[in-house]
Scaffold this motif. Structure first.
Motif, PDB file in Angstrom:
ATOM      1  N   LEU A   1      16.580 -14.790 -15.233  1.00 50.08           N
ATOM      2  CA  LEU A   1      16.540 -15.114 -16.660  1.00 50.08           C
ATOM      3  C   LEU A   1      15.364 -14.444 -17.346  1.00 50.08           C
ATOM      4  CD1 LEU A   1      17.892 -16.777 -18.883  1.00 50.08           C
ATOM      5  CD2 LEU A   1      16.404 -18.700 -18.237  1.00 50.08           C
ATOM      6  N   TYR A   2      14.183 -14.529 -16.738  1.00 48.79           N
ATOM      7  CA  TYR A   2      12.982 -13.879 -17.261  1.00 48.79           C
ATOM      8  C   TYR A   2      12.372 -13.037 -16.138  1.00 48.79           C
ATOM      9  CZ  TYR A   2      13.344 -17.126 -21.146  1.00 48.79           C
ATOM     10  OH  TYR A   2      13.797 -17.844 -22.234  1.00 48.79           O
ATOM     11  N   PRO A   3      12.779 -11.760 -16.036  1.00 44.97           N
ATOM     12  CA  PRO A   3      12.313 -10.937 -14.925  1.00 44.97           C
ATOM     13  C   PRO A   3      10.798 -10.756 -14.943  1.00 44.97           C
ATOM     14  CG  PRO A   3      14.153  -9.895 -16.076  1.00 44.97           C
ATOM     15  CD  PRO A   3      13.711 -11.039 -16.925  1.00 44.97           C
ATOM     16  N   PRO A   4      10.127 -11.037 -13.847  1.00 49.21           N
ATOM     17  CA  PRO A   4       8.688 -10.780 -13.776  1.00 49.21           C
ATOM     18  C   PRO A   4       8.417  -9.302 -13.549  1.00 49.21           C
ATOM     19  CG  PRO A   4       9.460 -11.575 -11.666  1.00 49.21           C
ATOM     20  CD  PRO A   4      10.650 -11.615 -12.593  1.00 49.21           C
ATOM     21  N   GLN A   5       7.217  -8.889 -13.829  1.00 49.70           N
ATOM     22  CA  GLN A   5       6.818  -7.528 -13.489  1.00 49.70           C
ATOM     23  C   GLN A   5       6.625  -7.452 -11.979  1.00 49.70           C
ATOM     24  OE1 GLN A   5       3.067  -6.338 -15.171  1.00 49.70           O
ATOM     25  NE2 GLN A   5       3.180  -4.257 -14.352  1.00 49.70           N
ATOM     26  N   VAL A   6       7.095  -6.358 -11.370  1.00 54.05           N
ATOM     27  CA  VAL A   6       6.953  -6.154  -9.933  1.00 54.05           C
ATOM     28  C   VAL A   6       5.986  -4.998  -9.714  1.00 54.05           C
ATOM     29  CG1 VAL A   6       8.128  -5.687  -7.754  1.00 54.05           C
ATOM     30  CG2 VAL A   6       9.320  -6.941  -9.567  1.00 54.05           C
ATOM     31  N   VAL A   7       4.960  -5.220  -8.891  1.00 56.00           N
ATOM     32  CA  VAL A   7       3.972  -4.176  -8.630  1.00 56.00           C
ATOM     33  C   VAL A   7       3.672  -4.130  -7.131  1.00 56.00           C
ATOM     34  CG1 VAL A   7       2.877  -4.398 -10.902  1.00 56.00           C
ATOM     35  CG2 VAL A   7       2.020  -5.759  -8.984  1.00 56.00           C
ATOM     36  N   ALA A   8       3.173  -2.991  -6.684  1.00 52.72           N
ATOM     37  CA  ALA A   8       2.736  -2.848  -5.295  1.00 52.72           C
ATOM     38  C   ALA A   8       1.255  -3.187  -5.196  1.00 52.72           C
ATOM     39  CB  ALA A   8       2.968  -1.419  -4.811  1.00 52.72           C
ATOM     40  N   SER A   9       0.890  -3.891  -4.147  1.00 58.71           N
ATOM     41  CA  SER A   9      -0.509  -4.228  -3.925  1.00 58.71           C
ATOM     42  C   SER A   9      -1.313  -2.975  -3.641  1.00 58.71           C
ATOM     43  CB  SER A   9      -0.639  -5.192  -2.745  1.00 58.71           C
ATOM     44  OG  SER A   9      -1.994  -5.352  -2.375  1.00 58.71           O
ATOM     45  N   ARG A  10      -2.533  -2.967  -4.150  1.00 61.95           N
ATOM     46  CA  ARG A  10      -3.461  -1.882  -3.816  1.00 61.95           C
ATOM     47  C   ARG A  10      -4.330  -2.260  -2.620  1.00 61.95           C
ATOM     48  NH1 ARG A  10      -3.682  -2.418  -9.340  1.00 61.95           N
ATOM     49  NH2 ARG A  10      -5.634  -3.594  -9.225  1.00 61.95           N
ATOM     50  N   LEU A  11      -4.208  -3.503  -2.172  1.00 58.33           N
ATOM     51  CA  LEU A  11      -5.036  -3.975  -1.058  1.00 58.33           C
ATOM     52  C   LEU A  11      -4.372  -3.732   0.293  1.00 58.33           C
ATOM     53  CD1 LEU A  11      -6.193  -7.391  -2.568  1.00 58.33           C
ATOM     54  CD2 LEU A  11      -7.274  -5.142  -2.779  1.00 58.33           C
ATOM     55  N   GLY A  12      -3.050  -3.520   0.297  1.00 54.23           N
ATOM     56  CA  GLY A  12      -2.326  -3.217   1.528  1.00 54.23           C
ATOM     57  C   GLY A  12      -2.486  -4.288   2.579  1.00 54.23           C
ATOM     58  N   ASN A  13      -2.712  -3.859   3.811  1.00 57.93           N
ATOM     59  CA  ASN A  13      -2.803  -4.826   4.903  1.00 57.93           C
ATOM     60  C   ASN A  13      -4.197  -5.422   5.069  1.00 57.93           C
ATOM     61  OD1 ASN A  13      -4.217  -2.706   6.031  1.00 57.93           O
ATOM     62  ND2 ASN A  13      -2.640  -2.171   7.530  1.00 57.93           N
ATOM     63  N   GLU A  14      -5.084  -5.186   4.102  1.00 59.35           N
ATOM     64  CA  GLU A  14      -6.414  -5.789   4.135  1.00 59.35           C
ATOM     65  C   GLU A  14      -6.501  -7.050   3.281  1.00 59.35           C
ATOM     66  OE1 GLU A  14      -9.182  -2.744   2.985  1.00 59.35           O
ATOM     67  OE2 GLU A  14      -9.209  -1.863   4.996  1.00 59.35           O
ATOM     68  N   SER A  15      -5.392  -7.428   2.649  1.00 61.80           N
ATOM     69  CA  SER A  15      -5.436  -8.540   1.687  1.00 61.80           C
ATOM     70  C   SER A  15      -5.823  -9.857   2.343  1.00 61.80           C
ATOM     71  CB  SER A  15      -4.083  -8.681   0.981  1.00 61.80           C
ATOM     72  OG  SER A  15      -3.048  -8.903   1.919  1.00 61.80           O
TER      73      SER A  15
END
Length: 376
Positions: free
Chosen positions: A340-354
């Motif tokens: 209904l209200y699509p969120p913005q989808v982004v890739a993490s810049r932290l990768g596997n260090e998050s």
């Protein structure tokens, strides 16, 4: 020596905590600015700052160029981040990752150790302790350690249930580590720490409602609701459970592709996905279709979370976040069609260090609570 009355002593502690909080916020301030912000007299602020200097929690800043041209410069102070350090540890089935930071959150060192999913709980705990010992810096004292692990983790730091790591269910991890590490230790679910890291220094800064999708050798979820980490009624938020179906089936496409393209190599699910991503970037159309099918399966699973929670943002994290637009764009298109209200989808810049970075933040938060509690 005149003894302070109970009321005067309490007021002094409250004023000390107020001034330390101002310094802890990271600003370089003068005594006059401190007194004004803490609503105390300048002599009171000066006395408290001298105490904090003596205890190592504050430091006086050097003069800036040109200060002497304006007459006697005002003394300026800040929190002494180098007074100690904290360590954050990510405990996974295949690796242990530690990050060591000063008390201002600046990462000073990172260590990674390969481990086996089949190792016993005792061996894994021993490896965690060894990694912490190797991560301690010579400069400044170790103030706290935080550990992120897969599994349902209760408030006492006990792993109530674990699917990804054998023999991990029922381990009182916080207590086990506290017996071996001579500073405060806190333990939390890894996915909650990952979304904490994204909110602190990643793609979710400034957002209040966030879904974090971890993609690696397994799938996990972290939820930020109203600006707060969501733990759930049984502290099970972040765990998907038995992944033999549902999200786990998303890997089928990339596993099949990897087996057909390079049958001589045995790869884990995450390695199969990474292999397909590399081949897709090189122009392999079959790899591109496998990655898109993988992304579509992830997106389909997200729909049941996005529609009822209505988040502003979905962060794709973990090792596969390096795929970038190859994952993000198909997920975004799918959510645009069916939510209904699509969120913005982004890739993490932290990768596997998050997870390790989130553990650092948790350790710093624990230190702050302990520090300010001692002054109240």
């Amino acid at each position: 020596m005149r003894q302070e009355s109970g009321d005067a002593s309490l007021l002094r502690k409250l004023n000390s905590a107020a001034i330390l909080r101002i310094l802890r916020a990271g600003e370089v301030v003068t005594l006059t600015e401190l007194a004004r912000a803490a609503r105390v007299s300048r002599p009171t602020a000066e006395g408290i700052v001298e105490e904090l200097l003596a205890k190592g929690w504050a430091e006086e800043c050097a003069e800036e160029p040109g200060d002497r041209q304006r007459g006697r410069p005002a003394r300026r102070f800040r929190f002494h981040g180098a007074a100690g350090h904290v360590i954050g540890v990510d405990v996974g089935g295949y690796k242990l990752l530690s990050m060591t930071s000063d008390l201002n959150g600046e990462i000073l060192a990172t260590r990674r150790v390969a481990v086996s999913p089949e190792m016993s709980a005792a061996e894994r705990i021993k490896a965690i302790v060894a990694l912490v010992e190797e991560s301690v810096l010579e400069e400044g004292k170790l103030a706290a350690v935080a550990v992120g692990t897969t599994g349902v983790v209760d408030e006492a730091g006990r792993v109530v249930k674990s699917v990804a790591i054998p023999e991990w269910t029922g381990i009182a991890l916080q207590a086990e580590l506290a017996d071996r590490i001579p500073v405060p230790v806190v333990v939390e679910n890894d996915m909650r720490l990952a979304v904490l890291a994204e909110h602190w220094r990643g793609a979710a800064r400034g957002y209040r409602d966030v879904v974090y999708l971890f993609t690696g050798n397994r799938i996990g979820l972290g939820l930020l609701i109203g600006g707060l980490l969501h733990r759930g009624a049984h502290a099970a938020s972040g765990e998907i459970g038995d992944q033999s179906s549902g999200y786990r089936l998303a890997f089928r496409n990339v596993i099949d592709y990897a087996l057909s393209a390079d049958p001589g190599e045995l790869r884990s699910p995450g390695e199969s996905a990474e292999f397909a991503v590399v081949r897709a970037r090189e122009g392999d159309e079959a790899a591109a279709r496998a990655v898109e099918a993988f992304a579509s399966c992830l997106a389909d699973g997200l729909v049941t979370i996005v529609n009822p929670l209505d988040p502003e943002l979905v962060v794709v994290g973990g090792g596969l976040s390096q795929a970038g637009s190859l994952l993000v764009e198909p997920i975004q298109r799918h959510l645009n069609r069916v939510t209904l209200y699509p969120p913005q989808v982004v890739a993490s810049r932290l990768g596997n260090e998050s997870v390790a970075l989130g553990a650092v933040r948790l350790a710093l938060d624990h230190l702050d609570r302990t520090l300010f509690a001692s002054m109240s």
